[in-house]
Design an enzyme around this catalytic site. Structure first.
Site: not given
Ligand SMILES: *Cc1c(COP(=O)(O)O)cnc(C)c1O
Length: 370
Positions: A41, A136
């Site tokens: 993402k 969250r």
């Molecule tokens: C965005 C996200 C990740 C990845 O996060 P990074 O800090 O970029 O490694 C992993 N798990 C969830 C639920 C996320 O929303």
């Protein structure tokens, strides 16, 4: 209206460097018995980037945005796709259609996923999320979470309860200490006792949990991490936490922008002061007459100018409006350098600027290093 393509601003993505970063993180995790979900993402799911994860043989490719995963399914990707943002009730049907796995925290959504999977003749894999304090997503009440796991297992025949997971660091800034990850393992133990079988997946977090791999103190039962930033940028862990990631590339992404004006000007605005283009009142430092350069991109493209990192010494970002970014280049001039109209200057990115720039239709994306 004809669209004339000039080439700048341009985002150059080095796929060879990305591939190296994926292999490196995947290798370190494999040594600890951990599979990775490559989270795409951060670069808006750019398909050429996603393809490097597939070629590297990661266990899962993940995103928070369904349209990014759907595009990969339609491209014929074989790697199982994992939706990491809790699904909207309204997108359940497409979650089942395009994703092999999803992270979940609401019984009503799980029931809808089960119904859609039944209609599509599929088994959809779910990972239930525990909230261990980052506040969250996930169940805060762990009794309720155990009950939900039992319901999925016993009543929702078109879902497979693949495992449990948690996330820290994203909202509440909570650190993924071994003790914090231990709380997830306690939840997994309780659910396994209730189900009378082991769970396949313990998904122990994101880039912030990769620190435990680097320190060699990741609790043993965790066997999946969902890693975005540490692979795409490898910036936060060295810069914020002091880890040595010198074996990785911090320059997978290069922003190139074109200089459109270079002039000596006062550093303090002249006249009666109100608000800037975004409605803010700003303090300006008076440093006398300084040489300034304008480049042709602005907040519309990248968000916050402070999150751009000029590669050249002697360039300071003063500020920006929607479509202009203002640079102080007096230090560069004092060092014997200069810029002229038409020059291209390069920047490293942070997570926020990477997200915005990859998302922007105004930015030409060029892939090199394959
Ligand atoms: C965005 C996200 C990740 C990845 O996060 P990074 O800090 O970029 O490694 C992993 N798990 C969830 C639920 C996320 O929303």
């Amino acid at each position: 209206m004809a669209y004339i393509k000039h080439g700048y601003p341009k985002l150059v993505v080095d796929l060879g460097k990305l591939r190296h970063n994926i292999e490196y993180v995947k290798g370190l995790c494999a040594d600890e018995g951990v599979e990775i979900a490559g989270v795409i993402k951060g670069c808006t799911g750019l398909v050429p980037c996603a393809r490097e994860y597939e070629k590297a043989g990661v266990k899962f490719i993940a995103s928070s945005r369904l349209e990014q995963l759907a595009a990969l399914k339609e491209e014929g990707f074989k790697t199982p796709l994992l939706m990491v943002r809790i699904p909207m009730l309204s997108e359940a049907e497409d979650i089942v259609r395009y994703c092999d796995y999803s992270l979940n925290s609401e019984m009503v959504v799980l029931r809808e996923l089960d119904k859609c999977a039944g209609e599509q003749g599929k088994i959809h894999n779910v990972i239930l999320m525990a909230d261990c304090g980052d506040l969250r997503e996930g169940w805060w009440d762990k009794d309720e979470m155990v009950a939900a796991a039992l319901t999925v297992e016993k009543e929702l025949a078109n879902l497979h309860l693949a495992g449990v997971g948690f996330n820290v660091g994203c909202y509440g800034s909570i650190v993924a200490t071994p003790e914090k990850i231990g709380e997830l393992i306690e939840v997994a133990d309780r659910i396994e006792a209730a189900l009378g079988r082991p769970l396949e997946i313990l998904s122990g977090g994101a880039t912030s949990s990769f620190m435990r791999v680097l320190d060699g103190n990741l609790p043993e039962r965790v066997n999946m991490l969902r890693i975005g930033e540490a692979i795409l940028l490898a910036y936060d862990l060295p810069v914020l936490y002091g880890y040595d990631l010198s074996a990785m590339h911090q320059d997978v992404f290069t922003l190139q922008a074109e200089v459109i004006e270079v002039k000596d000007k006062p550093s303090h605005p002249v006249g009666e002061r109100g608000f800037d283009a975004f409605g803010h009142q700003i303090e300006y430092e008076d440093r006398g007459i300084r040489r300034r350069a304008l480049i042709a991109l602005g907040k519309c493209d990248y968000g916050d100018p402070d999150d751009l990192l000029p590669r050249m010494e002697g360039i300071e970002i003063l500020g920006a409006s929607s479509d202009h970014t203002i640079l102080d280049i007096q230090d560069l001039v004092d060092q014997g350098g200069d810029l002229k109209v038409g020059d291209i200057i390069e920047f490293d990115l942070k997570y926020s600027t990477m997200v915005y720039l990859t998302n922007s239709a105004n930015i030409e994306k060029v892939f090199v290093g394959e």
